[in-house]
Design a protein around this motif. Structure first.
Motif, PDB file in Angstrom:
ATOM      1  N   VAL A 175       0.837  -1.199   0.000  1.00 29.08           N
ATOM      2  CA  VAL A 175       0.000   0.000   0.000  1.00 29.08           C
ATOM      3  C   VAL A 175       0.876   1.254   0.000  1.00 29.08           C
ATOM      4  CG1 VAL A 175      -1.931  -1.111   1.176  1.00 29.08           C
ATOM      5  CG2 VAL A 175      -0.117  -0.040   2.530  1.00 29.08           C
ATOM      6  N   GLY A 176       0.298   2.324  -0.493  1.00 30.41           N
ATOM      7  CA  GLY A 176       0.926   3.639  -0.463  1.00 30.41           C
ATOM      8  C   GLY A 176      -0.161   4.701  -0.400  1.00 30.41           C
ATOM      9  N   SER A 177       0.202   5.911  -0.030  1.00 29.44           N
ATOM     10  CA  SER A 177      -0.784   6.981   0.103  1.00 29.44           C
ATOM     11  C   SER A 177      -0.894   7.789  -1.193  1.00 29.44           C
ATOM     12  CB  SER A 177      -0.391   7.917   1.246  1.00 29.44           C
ATOM     13  OG  SER A 177       0.705   8.726   0.855  1.00 29.44           O
ATOM     14  N   PRO A 178      -2.025   8.468  -1.416  1.00 28.94           N
ATOM     15  CA  PRO A 178      -2.128   9.383  -2.566  1.00 28.94           C
ATOM     16  C   PRO A 178      -1.031  10.434  -2.562  1.00 28.94           C
ATOM     17  CG  PRO A 178      -4.292   8.975  -1.603  1.00 28.94           C
ATOM     18  CD  PRO A 178      -3.295   8.358  -0.678  1.00 28.94           C
ATOM     19  N   ILE A 179      -0.564  10.822  -1.368  1.00 32.95           N
ATOM     20  CA  ILE A 179       0.548  11.795  -1.291  1.00 32.95           C
ATOM     21  C   ILE A 179       1.782  11.224  -1.968  1.00 32.95           C
ATOM     22  CG2 ILE A 179       2.043  13.077   0.300  1.00 32.95           C
ATOM     23  CD1 ILE A 179      -0.180  12.832   2.405  1.00 32.95           C
ATOM     24  N   TYR A 180       2.086   9.961  -1.677  1.00 31.15           N
ATOM     25  CA  TYR A 180       3.263   9.331  -2.269  1.00 31.15           C
ATOM     26  C   TYR A 180       3.103   9.175  -3.771  1.00 31.15           C
ATOM     27  CZ  TYR A 180       6.856   5.814  -3.213  1.00 31.15           C
ATOM     28  OH  TYR A 180       7.935   5.134  -3.733  1.00 31.15           O
ATOM     29  N   PHE A 181       1.914   8.745  -4.227  1.00 30.41           N
ATOM     30  CA  PHE A 181       1.715   8.508  -5.648  1.00 30.41           C
ATOM     31  C   PHE A 181       1.563   9.798  -6.445  1.00 30.41           C
ATOM     32  CE2 PHE A 181       0.135   4.291  -4.032  1.00 30.41           C
ATOM     33  CZ  PHE A 181       1.245   3.574  -4.487  1.00 30.41           C
ATOM     34  N   LEU A 228      12.907   4.201   6.021  1.00 29.17           N
ATOM     35  CA  LEU A 228      12.482   3.896   7.383  1.00 29.17           C
ATOM     36  C   LEU A 228      12.509   2.398   7.643  1.00 29.17           C
ATOM     37  CD1 LEU A 228      11.150   4.879  10.082  1.00 29.17           C
ATOM     38  CD2 LEU A 228       8.939   4.416   9.004  1.00 29.17           C
ATOM     39  N   ILE A 229      13.027   2.048   8.826  1.00 29.78           N
ATOM     40  CA  ILE A 229      13.002   0.676   9.312  1.00 29.78           C
ATOM     41  C   ILE A 229      12.285   0.675  10.661  1.00 29.78           C
ATOM     42  CG2 ILE A 229      14.386  -1.292  10.085  1.00 29.78           C
ATOM     43  CD1 ILE A 229      16.627  -0.267   8.245  1.00 29.78           C
ATOM     44  N   ALA A 230      11.315  -0.215  10.827  1.00 28.67           N
ATOM     45  CA  ALA A 230      10.571  -0.321  12.083  1.00 28.67           C
ATOM     46  C   ALA A 230      10.520  -1.781  12.499  1.00 28.67           C
ATOM     47  CB  ALA A 230       9.163   0.244  11.925  1.00 28.67           C
ATOM     48  N   ASN A 231      10.004  -2.033  13.703  1.00 24.63           N
ATOM     49  CA  ASN A 231       9.892  -3.430  14.155  1.00 24.63           C
ATOM     50  C   ASN A 231       8.451  -3.879  14.309  1.00 24.63           C
ATOM     51  OD1 ASN A 231       9.126  -2.109  16.466  1.00 24.63           O
ATOM     52  ND2 ASN A 231      10.445  -3.279  17.839  1.00 24.63           N
ATOM     53  N   ASP A 232       7.498  -3.089  13.766  1.00 26.22           N
ATOM     54  CA  ASP A 232       6.098  -3.517  13.819  1.00 26.22           C
ATOM     55  C   ASP A 232       5.325  -2.920  12.654  1.00 26.22           C
ATOM     56  OD1 ASP A 232       4.352  -1.054  14.929  1.00 26.22           O
ATOM     57  OD2 ASP A 232       6.322  -1.042  15.871  1.00 26.22           O
ATOM     58  N   GLY A 238       1.512   3.563   9.542  1.00 28.86           N
ATOM     59  CA  GLY A 238       1.373   4.997   9.790  1.00 28.86           C
ATOM     60  C   GLY A 238       2.284   5.820   8.906  1.00 28.86           C
ATOM     61  N   ALA A 239       3.513   5.337   8.702  1.00 28.92           N
ATOM     62  CA  ALA A 239       4.449   6.063   7.843  1.00 28.92           C
ATOM     63  C   ALA A 239       3.975   6.067   6.392  1.00 28.92           C
ATOM     64  CB  ALA A 239       5.836   5.442   7.942  1.00 28.92           C
ATOM     65  N   ALA A 240       3.404   4.938   5.952  1.00 37.08           N
ATOM     66  CA  ALA A 240       2.876   4.884   4.584  1.00 37.08           C
ATOM     67  C   ALA A 240       1.735   5.876   4.410  1.00 37.08           C
ATOM     68  CB  ALA A 240       2.406   3.467   4.273  1.00 37.08           C
ATOM     69  N   MET A 241       0.873   6.015   5.405  1.00 34.55           N
ATOM     70  CA  MET A 241      -0.249   6.957   5.315  1.00 34.55           C
ATOM     71  C   MET A 241       0.234   8.399   5.238  1.00 34.55           C
ATOM     72  SD  MET A 241      -2.840   5.114   8.040  1.00 34.55           S
ATOM     73  CE  MET A 241      -4.087   6.416   7.915  1.00 34.55           C
ATOM     74  N   ARG A 242       1.436   8.659   5.743  1.00 34.84           N
ATOM     75  CA  ARG A 242       1.993  10.016   5.697  1.00 34.84           C
ATOM     76  C   ARG A 242       2.838  10.257   4.450  1.00 34.84           C
ATOM     77  NH1 ARG A 242       1.567   8.433  10.890  1.00 34.84           N
ATOM     78  NH2 ARG A 242       0.710   9.946  12.397  1.00 34.84           N
ATOM     79  N   GLY A 243       2.872   9.282   3.553  1.00 35.31           N
ATOM     80  CA  GLY A 243       3.573   9.480   2.287  1.00 35.31           C
ATOM     81  C   GLY A 243       5.050   9.198   2.330  1.00 35.31           C
ATOM     82  N   VAL A 244       5.550   8.552   3.414  1.00 36.17           N
ATOM     83  CA  VAL A 244       6.982   8.292   3.529  1.00 36.17           C
ATOM     84  C   VAL A 244       7.435   7.259   2.504  1.00 36.17           C
ATOM     85  CG1 VAL A 244       8.810   7.488   5.085  1.00 36.17           C
ATOM     86  CG2 VAL A 244       6.926   8.889   5.971  1.00 36.17           C
TER      87      VAL A 244
END
Length: 313
Positions: A175-181, A228-232, A238-244
């Motif tokens: 998934v990705g956000s409209p901001i990213y696309f 970004l690297i996360a462990n969950d 959340g980062a994807a929703m912000r367009g990261v």
């Protein structure tokens, strides 16, 4: 005519004392733990060895060790004795209402979408049980860490655990956000991911997780890169929703964001399917009433979810 017979006496005499000495490697420490004298421990062990017909311990003035016979006796006597103790506890609690502290080890991502409604209905049904939720991505030994049960993806559960399904199988989607696309064209094939910012997951082992996809029925694993690297999954979502960047997550935790348009799914034909989430607990452990009540509650809710409306018994 009544048949004469003899019941063998004392088959378990001395076993608890033997296990205490084997654990502490000391007659004195075992005596202190059992609340008896070292002399009583020594006499009990000698009687056990005489009954078995072989020495179980090697004794010196400085140490106590197990003989080969003692090692073999320990390997079979310890789990058998623990089962007897657990069986006694279960029998003692038979007929009592489930109560006490139920500790669950779960991934963060399932708390809001799966566990909160399940726990809410269970607490209403069993008010004398307190539920403690420890949210962590780390794969732990639930028995060794003092948990009654855990929740994990089916493929991550050890084969010696009892597993109860909590969800149907679901897909892992990208998934990705409209901001990213707005800045990047959506990927159309798995190879296109190499040109995208992809949010990565670090496993509890320390390794970076590869992205798993399916291409014409063939599993494909891709080493992606990104900022970004996360462990969950909650953090990557959340980062994807912000367009990261793009994230690969379980479909259920992204459902709300997809419905509102905050996220857009890509590479849909390549999404692999996971077995689902399972409740699991040790298979050789006697189940206390609090855990039995929770397992039964999970099974009843699953059965209700599978029953079509208008066809309930």
């Amino acid at each position: 005519m009544k048949q004469n017979f003899t019941v063998r006496q004392g088959a378990l005499d001395g076993v608890e004392v033997f296990l205490g000495v084997a654990e502490h490697r000391s007659f004195r420490k075992a005596a202190a733990a059992l609340g008896v004298t070292p002399s009583a421990v020594s006499q009990t062990v000698r009687a056990l060895e005489a009954r078995i017909g072989t020495a179980l311990f090697m004794r010196t003035t400085r140490s106590v060790g197990l003989t080969e016979a003692g090692e073999r006796f320990l390997a079979r006597a310890k789990p058998a004795f623990e089962e007897l103790v657990a069986a006694s506890e279960v029998a003692r609690n038979l007929g009592q209402r489930p109560s006490g502290l139920l500790r669950l080890s779960v991934p963060r991502a399932v708390v809001s979408v799966l566990l909160e409604p399940l726990v809410a209905s269970f607490c209403e049904a069993c008010p004398e049980v307190e539920v403690e939720i420890a949210a962590s991505e780390e794969l732990i030994d639930v028995a060794a860490e003092g948990f009654d049960a855990g929740i994990r993806l089916g493929q991550l559960i050890a084969a010696d655990m009892v597993a109860v399904p909590l969800t149907p199988p679901f897909r892992f989607i990208v998934v990705g956000s409209p901001i990213y696309f707005a800045r990047r064209d959506p990927p159309e094939r798995p190879d296109d991911l190499r040109g995208h910012a992809c949010l990565r997951l670090r496993r509890s082992s320390g390794a970076l997780a590869l992205w798993s996809l399916v291409d014409h029925g063939r599993p494909v694993e891709i080493a992606v890169s990104g900022p970004l690297i996360a462990n969950d999954f909650v953090t990557t979502l959340g980062a994807a929703m912000r367009g990261v960047g793009l994230a690969q997550v379980p479909e259920p935790i992204a459902a709300k964001a997809l419905a509102t348009g905050d996220l857009v799914q890509v590479l849909e034909p390549y999404a692999p399917t996971a077995p689902g989430m399972f409740l699991y607990y040790p298979s050789r452990r006697q189940m206390l009433p609090k855990l039995r009540a929770f397992v039964d509650h999970v099974k009843r809710r699953a059965a209700a979810a599978d029953t079509p409306r208008g066809h309930a018994d």
